[in-house]
Scaffold this motif. Structure first.
Motif, mmCIF file in Angstrom:
data_model
loop_
_atom_site.group_PDB
_atom_site.id
_atom_site.type_symbol
_atom_site.label_atom_id
_atom_site.label_comp_id
_atom_site.label_asym_id
_atom_site.label_seq_id
_atom_site.Cartn_x
_atom_site.Cartn_y
_atom_site.Cartn_z
ATOM 1 N N LEU A 19 -26.226 26.748 -12.733
ATOM 2 C CA LEU A 19 -25.977 27.308 -14.071
ATOM 3 C C LEU A 19 -25.218 26.374 -15.008
ATOM 4 O O LEU A 19 -25.466 26.379 -16.208
ATOM 5 C CB LEU A 19 -25.204 28.627 -13.957
ATOM 6 C CG LEU A 19 -26.035 29.851 -13.670
ATOM 7 C CD1 LEU A 19 -25.130 31.061 -13.461
ATOM 8 C CD2 LEU A 19 -27.007 30.129 -14.793
ATOM 9 N N ILE A 20 -24.313 25.593 -14.498
ATOM 10 C CA ILE A 20 -23.472 24.746 -15.339
ATOM 11 C C ILE A 20 -24.282 23.692 -16.101
ATOM 12 O O ILE A 20 -23.892 23.278 -17.189
ATOM 13 C CB ILE A 20 -22.341 24.088 -14.514
ATOM 14 C CG1 ILE A 20 -21.295 23.454 -15.405
ATOM 15 C CG2 ILE A 20 -22.882 23.084 -13.546
ATOM 16 C CD1 ILE A 20 -20.253 24.400 -15.863
ATOM 17 N N ILE A 21 -25.444 23.277 -15.577
ATOM 18 C CA ILE A 21 -26.261 22.282 -16.272
ATOM 19 C C ILE A 21 -27.661 22.777 -16.616
ATOM 20 O O ILE A 21 -28.446 22.024 -17.174
ATOM 21 C CB ILE A 21 -26.367 20.979 -15.450
ATOM 22 C CG1 ILE A 21 -27.030 21.218 -14.115
ATOM 23 C CG2 ILE A 21 -25.040 20.311 -15.319
ATOM 24 C CD1 ILE A 21 -27.433 19.963 -13.399
ATOM 25 N N ARG A 22 -27.972 23.999 -16.317
ATOM 26 C CA ARG A 22 -29.313 24.543 -16.558
ATOM 27 C C ARG A 22 -29.661 24.481 -18.046
ATOM 28 O O ARG A 22 -28.944 25.014 -18.887
ATOM 29 C CB ARG A 22 -29.392 25.979 -16.067
ATOM 30 C CG ARG A 22 -30.804 26.552 -16.116
ATOM 31 C CD ARG A 22 -30.855 27.924 -15.516
ATOM 32 N NE ARG A 22 -30.535 27.827 -14.088
ATOM 33 C CZ ARG A 22 -30.314 28.866 -13.316
ATOM 34 N NH1 ARG A 22 -30.334 30.091 -13.810
ATOM 35 N NH2 ARG A 22 -30.041 28.696 -12.042
ATOM 36 N N ASN A 23 -30.760 23.792 -18.371
ATOM 37 C CA ASN A 23 -31.280 23.652 -19.733
ATOM 38 C C ASN A 23 -30.284 23.015 -20.695
ATOM 39 O O ASN A 23 -30.368 23.226 -21.894
ATOM 40 C CB ASN A 23 -31.751 25.002 -20.276
ATOM 41 C CG ASN A 23 -32.874 25.579 -19.459
ATOM 42 O OD1 ASN A 23 -33.751 24.857 -18.989
ATOM 43 N ND2 ASN A 23 -32.858 26.880 -19.258
ATOM 44 N N LYS A 24 -29.326 22.238 -20.188
ATOM 45 C CA LYS A 24 -28.358 21.548 -21.033
ATOM 46 C C LYS A 24 -28.587 20.051 -20.978
ATOM 47 O O LYS A 24 -28.962 19.505 -19.948
ATOM 48 C CB LYS A 24 -26.925 21.843 -20.570
ATOM 49 C CG LYS A 24 -26.467 23.240 -20.825
ATOM 50 C CD LYS A 24 -25.021 23.384 -20.451
ATOM 51 C CE LYS A 24 -24.545 24.807 -20.657
ATOM 52 N NZ LYS A 24 -23.158 24.976 -20.208
ATOM 53 N N CYS A 25 -28.330 19.393 -22.092
ATOM 54 C CA CYS A 25 -28.408 17.949 -22.161
ATOM 55 C C CYS A 25 -27.134 17.362 -21.555
ATOM 56 O O CYS A 25 -26.047 17.895 -21.739
ATOM 57 C CB CYS A 25 -28.569 17.522 -23.612
ATOM 58 S SG CYS A 25 -28.801 15.762 -23.806
ATOM 59 N N ALA A 26 -27.287 16.263 -20.829
ATOM 60 C CA ALA A 26 -26.145 15.623 -20.186
ATOM 61 C C ALA A 26 -26.389 14.122 -20.119
ATOM 62 O O ALA A 26 -27.515 13.651 -20.289
ATOM 63 C CB ALA A 26 -25.941 16.183 -18.786
ATOM 64 N N THR A 27 -25.349 13.381 -19.874
ATOM 65 C CA THR A 27 -25.461 11.939 -19.676
ATOM 66 C C THR A 27 -25.041 11.600 -18.244
ATOM 67 O O THR A 27 -24.138 12.225 -17.694
ATOM 68 C CB THR A 27 -24.609 11.164 -20.699
ATOM 69 O OG1 THR A 27 -24.836 9.779 -20.521
ATOM 70 C CG2 THR A 27 -23.145 11.481 -20.582
#
Length: 71
Positions: A19-27
């Motif tokens: 959940l913490i990175i689901r469908n989120k942009c990250a580097t």
């Protein structure tokens, strides 16, 4: 084998990601951040920093996909 995403690449969490990175942009902060603990395809560990967050998150290669800018 070599990591698919290098340090500094922009990635997006898949729909099956935690959940913490689901469908989120990250580097990508680090690849091979810890030893491989699962014998699954795409289980290479990564340390990613979601955009807007202050703490990096550990995830696996199978939970990430390449960031594509939509027009």
């Amino acid at each position: 084998s070599e990591p698919v995403y290098g340090v500094g690449h922009l990635v997006v969490g898949r729909a099956s990601a935690p959940l913490i990175i689901r469908n989120k942009c990250a580097t990508v902060v680090s690849s091979n951040a810890r030893p491989v603990v699962r014998a699954a395809k795409g289980s290479k560990p990564y340390m990613v920093l979601p955009i807007g967050e202050s703490k990096p998150v550990q995830c696996e290669e199978r939970h990430l996909k390449k960031f594509r800018e939509s027009a």
